[in-house]
Design a protein around this motif. Structure first.
Motif, short mmCIF file in Angstrom:
data_model
loop_
_atom_site.label_atom_id
_atom_site.label_comp_id
_atom_site.label_asym_id
_atom_site.label_seq_id
_atom_site.Cartn_x
_atom_site.Cartn_y
_atom_site.Cartn_z
N PRO A 61 0.83 -1.21 0.00
CA PRO A 61 0.00 0.00 0.00
C PRO A 61 0.87 1.26 0.00
O PRO A 61 1.97 1.28 0.57
N VAL A 62 0.37 2.31 -0.62
CA VAL A 62 1.10 3.57 -0.71
C VAL A 62 1.45 4.08 0.69
O VAL A 62 2.57 4.54 0.93
N ALA A 63 0.52 3.98 1.62
CA ALA A 63 0.76 4.48 2.97
C ALA A 63 1.95 3.78 3.62
O ALA A 63 2.78 4.42 4.27
N ARG A 64 2.09 2.49 3.43
CA ARG A 64 3.21 1.75 4.00
C ARG A 64 4.52 2.12 3.31
O ARG A 64 5.57 2.22 3.94
N LEU A 65 4.46 2.32 2.00
CA LEU A 65 5.66 2.74 1.27
C LEU A 65 6.17 4.09 1.76
O LEU A 65 7.37 4.33 1.78
N ALA A 66 5.26 4.95 2.15
CA ALA A 66 5.62 6.31 2.58
C ALA A 66 6.20 6.35 3.99
O ALA A 66 6.89 7.32 4.33
N GLU A 67 5.98 5.32 4.77
CA GLU A 67 6.43 5.32 6.18
C GLU A 67 7.94 5.50 6.27
O GLU A 67 8.71 4.82 5.60
N GLY A 68 8.34 6.47 7.11
CA GLY A 68 9.75 6.68 7.39
C GLY A 68 10.53 7.45 6.34
O GLY A 68 11.72 7.70 6.53
N LEU A 69 9.89 7.80 5.24
CA LEU A 69 10.59 8.58 4.22
C LEU A 69 10.54 10.07 4.58
O LEU A 69 9.57 10.52 5.20
N PRO A 70 11.56 10.83 4.21
CA PRO A 70 11.61 12.24 4.59
C PRO A 70 10.78 13.17 3.71
O PRO A 70 11.10 14.34 3.56
N VAL A 71 9.72 12.62 3.11
CA VAL A 71 8.83 13.41 2.27
C VAL A 71 7.39 13.06 2.62
O VAL A 71 7.12 12.05 3.26
N THR A 72 6.46 13.90 2.18
CA THR A 72 5.05 13.67 2.46
C THR A 72 4.53 12.49 1.63
O THR A 72 5.14 12.08 0.65
N ARG A 73 3.37 12.01 2.04
CA ARG A 73 2.72 10.94 1.29
C ARG A 73 2.36 11.40 -0.12
O ARG A 73 2.41 10.63 -1.08
N GLN A 74 2.00 12.68 -0.25
CA GLN A 74 1.70 13.24 -1.58
C GLN A 74 2.94 13.23 -2.47
O GLN A 74 2.86 12.93 -3.66
N ALA A 75 4.09 13.54 -1.87
CA ALA A 75 5.34 13.51 -2.65
C ALA A 75 5.66 12.07 -3.06
O ALA A 75 6.12 11.84 -4.18
N VAL A 76 5.40 11.11 -2.18
CA VAL A 76 5.61 9.70 -2.51
C VAL A 76 4.73 9.32 -3.70
O VAL A 76 5.19 8.65 -4.63
N SER A 77 3.50 9.78 -3.71
CA SER A 77 2.60 9.51 -4.84
C SER A 77 3.14 10.08 -6.14
O SER A 77 3.04 9.43 -7.19
N LYS A 78 3.74 11.26 -6.08
CA LYS A 78 4.33 11.85 -7.29
C LYS A 78 5.53 11.04 -7.75
O LYS A 78 5.71 10.82 -8.96
N HIS A 79 6.35 10.58 -6.81
CA HIS A 79 7.49 9.74 -7.17
C HIS A 79 7.01 8.42 -7.78
O HIS A 79 7.60 7.93 -8.75
#
Length: 108
Positions: A34-52
């Motif tokens: 899930p996107v939320a789990r991928l975003a955990e602990g990264l130094p960017v927002t969940r929205q930035a993770v979605s863009k990546h």
């Protein structure tokens, strides 16, 4: 490389960012995530993770799948194999060139 050049350029460009590399590493286990789990602990927002992830998806490195209200991301390992094959081809060319140089120097 020829006609494959634009595809490889897009692939390597997508991998050329530390956040995107981290996402690929997290997905390398093979299970959709899930996107939320991928975003955990990264130094960017969940929205930035979605863009990546959108950049990785554009390079055909990942696939999004909806499961209920959740979006899961899967890695397409064959795309990494494509990049690896190209790198191995370049490395083999260098190995051949170095072997010829070694032969030339030992003959002289």
């Amino acid at each position: 490389m020829g006609a494959d050049a634009p595809d490889l350029a897009r692939l390597f460009s997508a991998l050329g960012d530390p956040i995107r590399l981290a996402l690929v590493g997290r997905l390398a286990g093979g299970a959709p995530c899930p996107v939320a789990r991928l975003a955990e602990g990264l130094p960017v927002t969940r929205q930035a993770v979605s863009k990546h992830l959108a950049v990785l998806e554009e390079a055909d490195l990942v696939v999004r799948t909806r499961v209920g209200r959740e979006t899961r991301i899967s890695l397409r390992p064959e795309r990494l194999a494509h990049a690896t094959g190209w790198i191995e081809e370049i490395a083999a060319n260098w190995d051949d060139a170095l072997a010829r140089l070694k032969d030339h120097l030992s003959d002289g």
